[in-house]
Design an enzyme around this catalytic site. Structure first.
Site, PDB file in Angstrom:
ATOM      1  NE  ARG A  51      29.808   0.755  33.712  1.00 18.45           N
ATOM      2  CZ  ARG A  51      29.533  -0.032  34.754  1.00 18.45           C
ATOM      3  NH1 ARG A  51      28.692  -1.003  34.623  1.00 18.45           N
ATOM      4  NH2 ARG A  51      30.105   0.158  35.927  1.00 18.45           N
ATOM      5  CB  THR A  52      35.903   2.994  30.565  1.00  9.01           C
ATOM      6  OG1 THR A  52      34.826   3.796  31.045  1.00  9.01           O
ATOM      7  CG2 THR A  52      36.705   3.798  29.552  1.00  9.01           C
ATOM      8  CE  LYS A  80      59.002  -3.321  39.180  1.00  9.00           C
ATOM      9  NZ  LYS A  80      59.605  -3.976  38.011  1.00  9.00           N
ATOM     10  NE  ARG A 101      38.660   5.366  33.773  1.00  6.12           N
ATOM     11  CZ  ARG A 101      37.393   5.009  33.968  1.00  6.12           C
ATOM     12  NH1 ARG A 101      37.075   4.253  35.002  1.00  6.12           N
ATOM     13  NH2 ARG A 101      36.455   5.388  33.126  1.00  6.12           N
ATOM     14  CG  HIS A 129      35.002   9.378  30.914  1.00  7.13           C
ATOM     15  ND1 HIS A 129      35.458   8.620  29.840  1.00  7.13           N
ATOM     16  CD2 HIS A 129      34.528   8.491  31.833  1.00  7.13           C
ATOM     17  CE1 HIS A 129      35.257   7.341  30.127  1.00  7.13           C
ATOM     18  NE2 HIS A 129      34.692   7.238  31.318  1.00  7.13           N
TER      19      HIS A 129
HETATM   20  C1  NCD Z   1      32.336   6.970  35.107  1.00  6.11           C
HETATM   21  C2  NCD Z   1      33.783   7.391  35.318  1.00  6.11           C
HETATM   22  O1  NCD Z   1      34.665   6.559  35.465  1.00  6.11           O
HETATM   23  O2  NCD Z   1      33.983   8.595  35.321  1.00  6.11           O
HETATM   24  N1  NCD Z   1      32.179   5.626  34.781  1.00  6.11           N
HETATM   25  C3  NCD Z   1      32.345   5.233  33.477  1.00  6.11           C
HETATM   26  O3  NCD Z   1      33.389   5.433  32.879  1.00  6.11           O
HETATM   27  N2  NCD Z   1      31.310   4.663  32.854  1.00  6.11           N
HETATM   28  C4  NCD Z   1      31.410   7.424  36.149  1.00  6.11           C
HETATM   29  C5  NCD Z   1      31.713   7.102  37.600  1.00  6.11           C
HETATM   30  O4  NCD Z   1      32.707   6.472  37.921  1.00  6.11           O
HETATM   31  O5  NCD Z   1      30.883   7.488  38.424  1.00  6.11           O
END
Ligand code: NCD
Length: 304
Positions: A51-52, A80, A101, A129
Protein backbone atom coordinates in the site's frame (compact mmCIF):
# COMPACT_ATOMS: atom_id res chain seq x y z
CA UNK A 1 13.23 22.95 2.48
CA UNK A 2 11.23 20.63 4.64
CA UNK A 3 11.29 16.88 5.17
CA UNK A 4 8.66 14.67 6.81
CA UNK A 5 10.50 12.29 9.11
CA UNK A 6 8.39 12.22 12.26
CA UNK A 7 4.67 12.90 12.80
CA UNK A 8 5.78 15.65 15.20
CA UNK A 9 7.22 17.55 12.21
CA UNK A 10 3.61 18.59 11.51
CA UNK A 11 1.65 21.06 13.65
CA UNK A 12 -2.14 20.87 13.97
CA UNK A 13 -2.50 23.67 11.46
CA UNK A 14 -0.18 21.94 8.95
CA UNK A 15 -2.12 18.70 9.52
CA UNK A 16 -5.41 20.44 8.81
CA UNK A 17 -3.93 22.07 5.71
CA UNK A 18 -3.03 18.63 4.35
CA UNK A 19 -6.35 17.04 5.35
CA UNK A 20 -8.36 19.92 3.86
CA UNK A 21 -6.45 19.68 0.60
CA UNK A 22 -6.98 15.88 0.56
CA UNK A 23 -10.71 16.46 0.92
CA UNK A 24 -10.70 18.93 -1.97
CA UNK A 25 -8.87 16.33 -4.07
CA UNK A 26 -11.45 13.65 -3.13
CA UNK A 27 -14.25 15.96 -4.25
CA UNK A 28 -12.64 17.04 -7.51
CA UNK A 29 -9.68 14.83 -8.50
CA UNK A 30 -9.62 16.16 -12.11
CA UNK A 31 -8.76 19.64 -10.88
CA UNK A 32 -5.41 18.27 -9.61
CA UNK A 33 -4.50 15.94 -12.48
CA UNK A 34 -1.66 18.16 -13.73
CA UNK A 35 -0.61 19.71 -10.41
CA UNK A 36 2.78 17.95 -10.44
CA UNK A 37 3.36 17.87 -14.19
CA UNK A 38 7.10 17.59 -14.86
CA UNK A 39 7.93 16.53 -11.28
CA UNK A 40 9.43 13.19 -10.28
CA UNK A 41 8.93 11.11 -7.13
CA UNK A 42 11.56 8.49 -6.20
CA UNK A 43 10.40 5.59 -4.01
CA UNK A 44 13.38 4.06 -2.19
CA UNK A 45 12.03 0.97 -0.44
CA UNK A 46 14.51 -1.18 1.49
CA UNK A 47 11.66 -3.13 3.11
CA UNK A 48 8.52 -4.84 1.71
CA UNK A 49 5.45 -2.74 1.04
CA UNK A 50 2.25 -2.90 -0.98
CA UNK A 51 0.00 0.00 0.00
CA UNK A 52 2.55 2.59 1.00
CA UNK A 53 4.73 2.35 -2.09
CA UNK A 54 1.93 1.85 -4.59
CA UNK A 55 -0.23 4.58 -3.08
CA UNK A 56 2.74 6.98 -3.22
CA UNK A 57 3.24 6.07 -6.87
CA UNK A 58 -0.48 6.28 -7.67
CA UNK A 59 -0.58 9.66 -5.89
CA UNK A 60 2.23 11.11 -8.04
CA UNK A 61 0.76 9.65 -11.24
CA UNK A 62 -2.68 11.08 -10.35
CA UNK A 63 -1.01 14.48 -10.04
CA UNK A 64 0.47 14.19 -13.53
CA UNK A 65 4.01 13.58 -12.28
CA UNK A 66 6.31 10.61 -12.88
CA UNK A 67 7.90 7.97 -10.65
CA UNK A 68 11.13 6.01 -10.37
CA UNK A 69 12.65 3.87 -7.66
CA UNK A 70 13.36 0.43 -6.25
CA UNK A 71 11.20 -1.85 -4.13
CA UNK A 72 13.77 -4.11 -2.43
CA UNK A 73 17.17 -3.42 -0.90
CA UNK A 74 18.71 -6.25 -2.91
CA UNK A 75 17.71 -4.69 -6.22
CA UNK A 76 19.58 -1.49 -5.25
CA UNK A 77 23.26 -0.80 -4.62
CA UNK A 78 22.59 -1.27 -0.89
CA UNK A 79 23.27 -4.93 -1.72
CA UNK A 80 26.81 -3.87 -2.73
CA UNK A 81 27.26 -1.99 0.52
CA UNK A 82 26.34 1.56 -0.51
CA UNK A 83 25.29 3.86 2.35
CA UNK A 84 21.93 5.62 2.52
CA UNK A 85 23.87 8.91 2.54
CA UNK A 86 25.54 8.20 -0.80
CA UNK A 87 22.35 6.84 -2.36
CA UNK A 88 20.32 9.93 -1.47
CA UNK A 89 23.03 12.30 -2.68
CA UNK A 90 22.70 10.75 -6.11
CA UNK A 91 18.90 10.39 -6.11
CA UNK A 92 18.67 14.11 -5.28
CA UNK A 93 19.79 14.81 -8.84
CA UNK A 94 17.33 12.31 -10.37
CA UNK A 95 14.06 13.30 -8.64
CA UNK A 96 12.26 16.25 -7.02
CA UNK A 97 11.03 14.43 -3.89
CA UNK A 98 11.51 10.98 -2.39
CA UNK A 99 9.76 8.53 -0.08
CA UNK A 100 12.02 6.14 1.82
CA UNK A 101 11.18 2.98 3.78
CA UNK A 102 13.98 1.31 5.71
CA UNK A 103 14.22 -1.44 8.36
CA UNK A 104 16.59 0.70 10.47
CA UNK A 105 15.10 3.35 12.74
CA UNK A 106 16.48 6.76 11.76
CA UNK A 107 17.57 5.89 8.20
CA UNK A 108 15.25 8.46 6.56
CA UNK A 109 16.50 11.08 9.04
CA UNK A 110 20.09 10.32 8.04
CA UNK A 111 19.03 10.55 4.39
CA UNK A 112 17.48 13.98 5.03
CA UNK A 113 20.86 15.29 6.25
CA UNK A 114 22.45 14.43 2.89
CA UNK A 115 19.55 15.24 0.57
CA UNK A 116 18.87 18.28 -1.52
CA UNK A 117 15.25 17.17 -2.18
CA UNK A 118 12.45 16.65 0.41
CA UNK A 119 12.61 13.22 2.08
CA UNK A 120 9.43 11.55 3.33
CA UNK A 121 9.73 8.75 5.88
CA UNK A 122 7.59 5.89 4.54
CA UNK A 123 8.28 3.74 7.64
CA UNK A 124 11.53 3.31 9.58
CA UNK A 125 11.82 0.05 11.50
CA UNK A 126 9.63 -0.06 14.61
CA UNK A 127 9.79 3.72 14.94
CA UNK A 128 7.50 5.95 12.83
CA UNK A 129 5.23 6.00 9.80
CA UNK A 130 3.93 9.56 9.41
CA UNK A 131 2.15 9.11 6.07
CA UNK A 132 0.13 6.21 7.47
CA UNK A 133 -0.89 8.65 10.20
CA UNK A 134 -2.09 11.17 7.59
CA UNK A 135 -4.10 8.34 6.04
CA UNK A 136 -5.54 7.35 9.43
CA UNK A 137 -6.46 10.94 10.33
CA UNK A 138 -8.11 11.52 6.95
CA UNK A 139 -10.12 8.31 7.40
CA UNK A 140 -11.26 9.24 10.91
CA UNK A 141 -12.05 12.83 9.93
CA UNK A 142 -14.06 11.82 6.88
CA UNK A 143 -15.93 8.88 8.34
CA UNK A 144 -16.42 10.13 11.91
CA UNK A 145 -16.61 13.85 11.11
CA UNK A 146 -14.13 14.86 13.82
CA UNK A 147 -10.66 14.36 15.24
CA UNK A 148 -11.50 15.40 18.80
CA UNK A 149 -13.48 13.81 21.63
CA UNK A 150 -12.66 10.24 20.69
CA UNK A 151 -11.89 7.12 22.70
CA UNK A 152 -9.44 5.14 20.62
CA UNK A 153 -8.54 1.51 21.22
CA UNK A 154 -5.14 0.53 19.84
CA UNK A 155 -4.88 -3.23 19.73
CA UNK A 156 -2.14 -5.75 18.94
CA UNK A 157 1.58 -5.15 18.67
CA UNK A 158 2.00 -1.77 20.34
CA UNK A 159 5.70 -2.36 20.95
CA UNK A 160 6.95 -2.71 17.38
CA UNK A 161 3.97 -1.20 15.52
CA UNK A 162 5.27 2.04 13.99
CA UNK A 163 1.82 3.07 12.73
CA UNK A 164 0.58 3.12 16.33
CA UNK A 165 3.57 5.16 17.54
CA UNK A 166 3.01 7.78 14.86
CA UNK A 167 -0.76 7.92 15.28
CA UNK A 168 -0.44 8.52 19.04
CA UNK A 169 2.04 11.35 18.41
CA UNK A 170 -0.45 13.18 16.19
CA UNK A 171 -3.71 12.42 18.00
CA UNK A 172 -2.41 13.85 21.30
CA UNK A 173 -2.56 17.27 19.59
CA UNK A 174 -6.40 17.14 19.53
CA UNK A 175 -8.88 17.82 22.37
CA UNK A 176 -10.69 15.15 24.34
CA UNK A 177 -8.63 12.15 23.18
CA UNK A 178 -8.49 9.01 25.34
CA UNK A 179 -6.56 5.84 24.57
CA UNK A 180 -7.21 2.24 25.53
CA UNK A 181 -3.99 0.33 24.84
CA UNK A 182 -4.84 -3.33 24.31
CA UNK A 183 -1.92 -5.76 23.99
CA UNK A 184 -0.21 -8.72 25.61
CA UNK A 185 2.15 -7.55 28.38
CA UNK A 186 5.17 -8.37 26.18
CA UNK A 187 3.96 -6.09 23.38
CA UNK A 188 3.02 -3.00 25.37
CA UNK A 189 3.66 0.51 24.13
CA UNK A 190 7.29 1.64 24.71
CA UNK A 191 7.94 3.61 27.90
CA UNK A 192 9.26 6.62 25.96
CA UNK A 193 5.86 7.03 24.30
CA UNK A 194 4.04 6.77 27.63
CA UNK A 195 6.29 9.28 29.33
CA UNK A 196 7.25 11.71 26.58
CA UNK A 197 4.03 11.70 24.59
CA UNK A 198 0.97 10.52 26.54
CA UNK A 199 1.91 11.78 29.99
CA UNK A 200 3.60 14.92 28.65
CA UNK A 201 0.28 15.89 26.99
CA UNK A 202 -1.86 14.78 29.98
CA UNK A 203 -3.68 12.26 27.83
CA UNK A 204 -5.77 9.70 29.74
CA UNK A 205 -4.89 6.12 28.84
CA UNK A 206 -5.20 2.64 30.23
CA UNK A 207 -3.33 -0.55 29.40
CA UNK A 208 -5.35 -3.76 29.25
CA UNK A 209 -4.85 -7.26 27.91
CA UNK A 210 -8.45 -8.16 27.07
CA UNK A 211 -10.29 -6.64 24.13
CA UNK A 212 -13.92 -7.73 24.77
CA UNK A 213 -14.47 -5.76 27.97
CA UNK A 214 -13.42 -2.49 26.36
CA UNK A 215 -15.37 -2.82 23.09
CA UNK A 216 -18.47 -0.88 24.28
CA UNK A 217 -16.38 2.21 25.17
CA UNK A 218 -14.57 2.67 21.87
CA UNK A 219 -15.25 5.15 19.05
CA UNK A 220 -12.36 3.77 17.01
CA UNK A 221 -10.71 0.35 17.20
CA UNK A 222 -7.29 0.39 15.50
CA UNK A 223 -6.15 -3.20 14.99
CA UNK A 224 -2.54 -4.07 14.14
CA UNK A 225 -0.53 -7.06 12.96
CA UNK A 226 2.05 -8.66 15.25
CA UNK A 227 5.28 -7.44 13.60
CA UNK A 228 6.97 -10.79 12.94
CA UNK A 229 10.02 -9.26 11.23
CA UNK A 230 10.97 -7.30 14.37
CA UNK A 231 10.95 -10.27 16.79
CA UNK A 232 14.23 -11.67 18.02
CA UNK A 233 12.97 -15.24 18.10
CA UNK A 234 10.31 -17.26 16.30
CA UNK A 235 8.98 -18.89 19.50
CA UNK A 236 7.88 -15.55 20.97
CA UNK A 237 6.19 -14.65 17.70
CA UNK A 238 4.30 -17.94 17.55
CA UNK A 239 3.22 -17.58 21.17
CA UNK A 240 1.94 -14.00 20.69
CA UNK A 241 0.70 -13.88 17.11
CA UNK A 242 -2.91 -14.86 17.80
CA UNK A 243 -3.35 -12.85 21.00
CA UNK A 244 -6.27 -10.91 19.56
CA UNK A 245 -8.65 -11.92 16.83
CA UNK A 246 -11.50 -9.54 16.09
CA UNK A 247 -14.65 -11.42 15.05
CA UNK A 248 -18.39 -10.78 14.73
CA UNK A 249 -19.02 -11.86 18.31
CA UNK A 250 -16.68 -9.18 19.63
CA UNK A 251 -18.11 -6.63 17.17
CA UNK A 252 -21.59 -7.25 18.62
CA UNK A 253 -20.39 -5.55 21.82
CA UNK A 254 -19.23 -2.37 20.04
CA UNK A 255 -21.11 0.89 19.44
CA UNK A 256 -23.16 1.06 16.24
CA UNK A 257 -20.91 3.81 14.91
CA UNK A 258 -17.55 2.50 16.08
CA UNK A 259 -15.03 2.27 13.23
CA UNK A 260 -12.52 -0.54 12.79
CA UNK A 261 -9.24 0.64 11.26
CA UNK A 262 -6.15 -1.40 10.36
CA UNK A 263 -3.12 -0.13 8.41
CA UNK A 264 -2.99 -3.53 6.64
CA UNK A 265 -1.59 -6.04 5.79
CA UNK A 266 -3.86 -8.19 7.94
CA UNK A 267 -2.67 -11.65 8.86
CA UNK A 268 -5.46 -13.12 10.98
CA UNK A 269 -6.10 -10.49 13.65
CA UNK A 270 -9.38 -9.54 11.96
CA UNK A 271 -11.57 -12.43 10.94
CA UNK A 272 -12.79 -12.03 7.33
CA UNK A 273 -16.38 -12.25 8.62
CA UNK A 274 -15.90 -8.67 9.92
CA UNK A 275 -15.21 -7.34 6.39
CA UNK A 276 -18.90 -7.05 5.55
CA UNK A 277 -19.71 -5.18 8.79
CA UNK A 278 -20.48 -1.54 7.86
CA UNK A 279 -18.14 -0.45 10.66
CA UNK A 280 -15.13 -2.12 8.99
CA UNK A 281 -13.26 0.84 7.46
CA UNK A 282 -9.84 -0.66 6.67
CA UNK A 283 -10.23 -1.01 2.92
CA UNK A 284 -11.66 2.50 2.65
CA UNK A 285 -8.68 3.63 4.76
CA UNK A 286 -6.25 2.14 2.21
CA UNK A 287 -8.09 4.11 -0.50
CA UNK A 288 -7.74 7.35 1.48
CA UNK A 289 -3.97 6.72 1.57
CA UNK A 290 -3.69 7.88 -2.05
CA UNK A 291 -5.48 11.19 -1.35
CA UNK A 292 -3.49 11.86 1.81
CA UNK A 293 -0.24 11.33 -0.11
CA UNK A 294 -1.40 13.46 -3.07
CA UNK A 295 -2.05 16.33 -0.67
CA UNK A 296 1.27 15.82 1.10
CA UNK A 297 3.28 15.74 -2.14
CA UNK A 298 1.61 18.96 -3.32
CA UNK A 299 2.35 20.71 -0.03
CA UNK A 300 5.97 19.57 0.06
CA UNK A 301 6.59 20.54 -3.56
CA UNK A 302 4.72 23.82 -2.94
CA UNK A 303 2.61 23.41 -6.06
CA UNK A 304 -0.78 24.22 -4.53
C1 NCD B 1 2.20 -1.00 8.08
C2 NCD B 1 3.71 -0.80 8.11
O1 NCD B 1 4.40 -1.05 7.14
O2 NCD B 1 4.15 -0.36 9.17
N1 NCD B 1 1.69 -1.17 6.79
C3 NCD B 1 1.42 -0.07 6.03
O3 NCD B 1 2.30 0.74 5.75
N2 NCD B 1 0.17 0.14 5.62
C4 NCD B 1 1.69 -1.98 9.04
C5 NCD B 1 2.28 -3.38 9.06
O4 NCD B 1 3.17 -3.70 8.29
O5 NCD B 1 1.80 -4.16 9.88
Amino acid sequence: MKHLISPTDLTVSELSGILDLAEKIINDPKEYSEACHGKKLATLFYEPSTRTRLSFEAAMLNLGGSILGFSTADSSSAAKGESVADTIRVISSYADICAMRHPKEGAPLVASYHSSIPVINAGDGGHNHPTQTLTDLLTIKNLKGRLNNLTIGLCGDLKFGRTVHSLINSLVLYEGIKFVLISPVELRIPTYIKEQVLEAHNIPYEEVDILEDKMPELDILYMTRVQKERFFNEEDYIRLKDSFILNSKKMSKAKDDMLVLHPLPRVNEISTEVDSDPRAAYFKQAEYGVYARMALIMKMLEVE
